[in-house]
Motif scaffolding. Structure first.
Motif, PDB file in Angstrom:
ATOM      1  N   ALA A 290      21.887  -0.695  -4.504  1.00 32.83           N
ATOM      2  CA  ALA A 290      22.782   0.361  -4.991  1.00 32.83           C
ATOM      3  C   ALA A 290      23.672  -0.126  -6.126  1.00 32.83           C
ATOM      4  N   GLY A 291      23.906  -1.456  -6.179  1.00 37.63           N
ATOM      5  CA  GLY A 291      24.934  -1.924  -7.100  1.00 37.63           C
ATOM      6  C   GLY A 291      24.453  -2.523  -8.401  1.00 37.63           C
ATOM      7  N   THR A 292      23.180  -2.905  -8.506  1.00 39.10           N
ATOM      8  CA  THR A 292      22.768  -3.664  -9.684  1.00 39.10           C
ATOM      9  C   THR A 292      22.280  -2.777 -10.818  1.00 39.10           C
ATOM     10  N   LEU A 358      21.850  12.602  -7.441  1.00 33.16           N
ATOM     11  CA  LEU A 358      22.468  11.968  -6.263  1.00 33.16           C
ATOM     12  C   LEU A 358      21.351  11.478  -5.325  1.00 33.16           C
ATOM     13  N   ILE A 359      21.735  10.935  -4.176  1.00 32.53           N
ATOM     14  CA  ILE A 359      20.686  10.551  -3.209  1.00 32.53           C
ATOM     15  C   ILE A 359      20.406  11.817  -2.388  1.00 32.53           C
ATOM     16  N   PRO A 360      19.114  12.219  -2.264  1.00 30.91           N
ATOM     17  CA  PRO A 360      18.835  13.519  -1.651  1.00 30.91           C
ATOM     18  C   PRO A 360      19.482  13.693  -0.275  1.00 30.91           C
ATOM     19  N   ARG A 361      19.997  14.883  -0.047  1.00 25.07           N
ATOM     20  CA  ARG A 361      20.571  15.229   1.258  1.00 25.07           C
ATOM     21  C   ARG A 361      19.587  16.088   2.038  1.00 25.07           C
ATOM     22  N   SER A 362      19.779  16.168   3.343  1.00 26.65           N
ATOM     23  CA  SER A 362      18.842  16.904   4.184  1.00 26.65           C
ATOM     24  C   SER A 362      19.622  17.536   5.338  1.00 26.65           C
ATOM     25  N   CYS A 431      29.677   7.556  -3.161  1.00 26.25           N
ATOM     26  CA  CYS A 431      29.325   6.141  -3.327  1.00 26.25           C
ATOM     27  C   CYS A 431      30.307   5.250  -2.563  1.00 26.25           C
ATOM     28  N   ALA A 432      29.752   4.379  -1.714  1.00 28.39           N
ATOM     29  CA  ALA A 432      30.612   3.518  -0.897  1.00 28.39           C
ATOM     30  C   ALA A 432      31.065   2.292  -1.691  1.00 28.39           C
ATOM     31  N   GLY A 433      30.436   2.085  -2.870  1.00 25.42           N
ATOM     32  CA  GLY A 433      30.761   0.870  -3.633  1.00 25.42           C
ATOM     33  C   GLY A 433      31.644   1.128  -4.836  1.00 25.42           C
TER      34      GLY A 433
END
Ligand code: HEM
Length: 493
Positions: A290-292, A358-362, A431-433
């Motif tokens: 997620a971070g690089t 974004l990261i897909p939600r469901s 985003c948690a980062g």
């Protein structure tokens, strides 16, 4: 009274389930799958123009819903966040995250909640970020030295920022655990594996959309990811064992890497903050994946914009001269004063969001958005390139104008509360980062722009087209030539 009741009862049959959102028809069985090519985001934009704020299409048997307006984003990520903050992993991400034991791809459950809390509070808490500053600084200084020793030669800017961000992340994760030479060897091996895994995660996998054929693994994606995960696991096991052995030694040095923070948590048997060895590995991988690429690609886009907007480049460099001084190196404590640089990064993330859907939600249950039914288990995508360039929210939306972020406090937030601008996402899954991402983006870009003047190689122009896999990348790598800007050669040492 009885007439009112009667009217209500008569109206009830009209309360039918709302329809599915409108959208294009695809082919039988395959749905819209064959129509998704390289220019996926353009296609998503065209469909938004045609169908409006929400539309649907099928990829094989998977129903996908795309959200294109801030008010519907709010419905998804704020009003119904408890339903839509769920994720449904695909085959590659499951294989790459120790079966969803990580944060990013885990379904919405108590394990995700606990892991996220550990990550945000302990691993990326203020103290931990402060204690890992020297580890970031070592790697940024190395990158500056590297450019300085190759002065005059074209620098592959994306490669430079990717390598630096990965080294920064690796150093924060387990810096000081292995000797320098061994660290370099491991780093190379690690880098290769990460690149391959991230690429595979970004590839559309037919097996995800035609579950009846999943067991065939037609493209071999699952098998390939599993192979790379074995190499990854070997590296993790080795570093974790080393770190465990020398925990005391690192503590005394005053620097604290993330692995050390996690291993200390693992020892807290009775605590809610305890974490299993498998979760530690999944978290380490989350941090890298997620971070690089996200930070590296954002820095490359920012530089591409600055090279064609010389006035903005001049403004940043003037700010750096004033705040840092040409006889000094950039430090993280300078960041709060670099307001123009911050505005440049925000404007870059408006035009080139690293994770554009974004990261897909469901959703965990069937629900209604914008008056349309969204069935349980649909894949919900948020169309940032459309929303963040919408002329009804943004003046001259296609122009690179950092100034728009200088004075408007509401637009200035990354917090996910302004639904016109959510490059880090929003709601429970934001985003948690973010605190680390902001530091890494600002610190590396500031250091590169303060240390050098940059220009394009003679006769080169900039191609701003993109490709979209796991992140939004420039299609053509950016090449730039550096000349020293600081007064003393020892500032590059
Ligand atoms: C420019 C840099 C970055 C950008 C643009 C970015 C963007 C995002 C986005 C859009 C999401 C999905 C949010 C949503 O679904 O609402 C996300 C999730 C996440 N990001 Fe980042 N990110 C960046 C850097 C980082 C860094 C440096 C880390 C960790 C060190 C990180 C860790 C995570 C994690 C763990 C998640 C999953 C959160 C969850 O599902 O609960 N990100 N990021």
């Amino acid at each position: 009274m009885s007439t009112m009741l009667c009217t209500k009862m008569e109206l009830n049959p009209l309360k039918r389930t709302p329809p599915l959102p409108p959208g294009p028809r695809g082919l039988p069985i395959l749905g819209y799958l064959p129509f998704l090519g390289n220019n996926l985001l353009h296609k998503f934009g065209d469909l938004a123009g045609q169908y409006g704020p929400i539309y649907k299409f099928y990829l094989g048997s998977q129903l996908c819903v795309v959200i294109n307006s801030p008010s519907l984003v709010k419905e998804v990520v704020r009003d119904q966040d408890s339903i839509f903050a769920n994720r449904d992993s695909n085959i590659a991400t499951l294989a790459a995250t120790y079966d969803g034991n990580d944060i990013g791809f885990s379904p919405l459950n108590s394990q995700w909640r606990a892991m996220r809390q550990i990550f945000v509070r302990e691993v990326l808490g203020n103290n931990s970020l402060q204690a890992s500053y020297d580890l970031r600084k070592d790697e940024v200084r190395k990158a500056i030295r590297d450019v300085y020793t190759n002065i005059g030669k074209p620098v592959h800017f994306g490669e430079l920022s990717f390598r630096t961000e990965l080294n920064v992340i690796m150093n924060m994760m387990w810096g000081g655990v292995v000797e320098e030479e061994e660290g370099q060897r491991l780093g190379e091996e690690f880098r290769e594996v990460v690149i391959k895994i991230v690429d595979l995660m970004g590839k559309p996998n037919v097996a995800d959309y035609l579950p009846a054929l999943a067991w065939l693994d037609i493209q071999g994606i699952k098998k390939e990811v599993e192979g790379h995960m074995q190499s990854m696991d070997r590296i993790f096991e080795y570093v974790v064992a080393k770190c465990r052995k020398m925990l005391g030694g690192i503590k005394k040095e005053g620097k604290k890497n993330f692995l050390q923070v996690m291993l200390e948590l693992q020892e807290k048997e009775d605590s809610e903050m305890s974490i299993s060895p498998r979760q530690i590995k999944a978290l380490l991988l989350d941090i890298v994946i997620a971070g690089t690429d996200t930070t590296a690609t954002t820095i490359e886009w920012a530089m591409a914009e600055l090279l064609q907007n010389r006035k903005a480049m001049e403004n940043i460099q003037n700010e750096l001269s004033k705040v840092v001084g040409l006889n000094n190196e950039v430090e993280e404590f300078h960041m709060p004063k670099l307001k123009y640089l911050e505005a440049v990064i925000k404007e870059t993330m408006r035009l080139h969001p690293a994770i554009p859907l974004l990261i897909p939600r469901s959703p965990t249950q069937t629900s209604t958005i914008g008056g349309y039914t969204i069935p349980k288990k649909s894949m919900v995508l948020i169309n940032l390139p459309w929303i963040q360039r919408d002329p009804s929210s943004w003046d001259s939306p296609l122009e690179f104008k950092p100034e728009r972020f200088l004075h408007d406090n509401k637009k200035c937030q990354f917090s996910g509360n302004n639904f016109n601008y959510i490059p880090f996402g929003s709601g429970r899954r934001i985003c948690a980062g973010m605190p680390l991402a902001e530091r890494m983006l600002m610190y590396l870009l500031a250091s590169l722009l303060h240390s050098f003047e940059w220009k394009l190689p003679d006769g080169e122009t900039i191609d701003m087209s993109y490709t979209f896999g796991a992140v939004l990348r420039k299609s053509t790598p950016l090449l730039a030539i550096a000349t020293p800007r600081l007064s003393e050669p020892n500032l590059y040492g």
